[in-house]
Design a protein around this motif. Structure first.
Motif, short mmCIF file in Angstrom:
data_model
loop_
_atom_site.label_atom_id
_atom_site.label_comp_id
_atom_site.label_asym_id
_atom_site.label_seq_id
_atom_site.Cartn_x
_atom_site.Cartn_y
_atom_site.Cartn_z
N GLU A 33 0.83 -1.20 0.00
CA GLU A 33 0.00 0.00 0.00
C GLU A 33 0.87 1.25 0.00
OE1 GLU A 33 -2.19 -2.98 2.84
OE2 GLU A 33 -0.12 -2.30 2.47
N SER A 34 0.36 2.30 -0.59
CA SER A 34 1.02 3.60 -0.57
C SER A 34 -0.03 4.70 -0.69
CB SER A 34 2.05 3.73 -1.70
OG SER A 34 1.43 3.62 -2.96
N GLY A 35 0.38 5.92 -0.38
CA GLY A 35 -0.51 7.07 -0.55
C GLY A 35 -1.17 7.56 0.72
N GLY A 36 -0.88 6.93 1.84
CA GLY A 36 -1.49 7.39 3.08
C GLY A 36 -0.80 8.63 3.61
N GLY A 37 -1.25 9.07 4.78
CA GLY A 37 -0.64 10.24 5.39
C GLY A 37 -1.63 11.04 6.20
N LEU A 38 -1.28 12.29 6.42
CA LEU A 38 -2.09 13.21 7.22
C LEU A 38 -2.81 14.18 6.29
CD1 LEU A 38 -2.86 14.48 9.98
CD2 LEU A 38 -0.77 15.87 9.79
N VAL A 39 -4.10 14.34 6.53
CA VAL A 39 -4.90 15.25 5.71
C VAL A 39 -5.89 15.96 6.62
CG1 VAL A 39 -6.60 13.48 5.13
CG2 VAL A 39 -6.26 15.42 3.59
N GLN A 40 -6.27 17.16 6.26
CA GLN A 40 -7.27 17.88 7.03
C GLN A 40 -8.67 17.42 6.66
OE1 GLN A 40 -6.54 22.09 6.35
NE2 GLN A 40 -5.27 22.21 8.21
#
Length: 120
Positions: free
Chosen positions: A6-13
């Motif tokens: 998996e890729s593309g995750g992270g922190l978002v508002q």
């Protein structure tokens, strides 16, 4: 050996979007379904969406996904995508992709998971 990355995750508002990718190898992509699951802190893992790569049929595994999430695949690249729009803090979870013989499978081969965090 089945491998899912998996890729593309992270922190978002809150209100933002993310697109997760699941790169698959080690099996005949068109013969399998790929599903996305998620597990929030303190909760059980639950289904999000699934796509049968042979028929291109989509199956919602969770009602919450119907309004904001979509799934697609690039069979030439053995990759499945989860597009998540209008993300909310309750979408914060580790997201997993998994390969199974069909979208109602009892057994899945799992990726390692990727964190998605939505801030308010």
């Amino acid at each position: 050996e089945v491998q899912l990355v998996e890729s593309g995750g992270g922190l978002v508002q809150a209100g933002g979007s993310l697109r997760l990718s699941c790169a698959a190898s080690g099996f005949t992509f068109d013969d399998y379904a790929i599903a996305w699951f998620r597990q929030a802190p303190g909760k059980e893992r639950g289904g999000v969406l699934c796509i049968d790569n042979g028929s291109n049929r989509r199956t919602y595994l969770g009602d919450f996904a119907k309004a904001r999430f979509t799934i697609s695949s690039d069979n030439a690249k053995n990759t499945v995508f989860l597009q998540m729009n209008n993300l909310q803090p309750e979408d914060t979870a580790v997201y997993y992709c998994a390969a199974g013989t069909h979208c109602s499978a009892y057994e899945w081969n799992w990726g390692q998971g990727i964190q998605v965090t939505v801030s308010s």
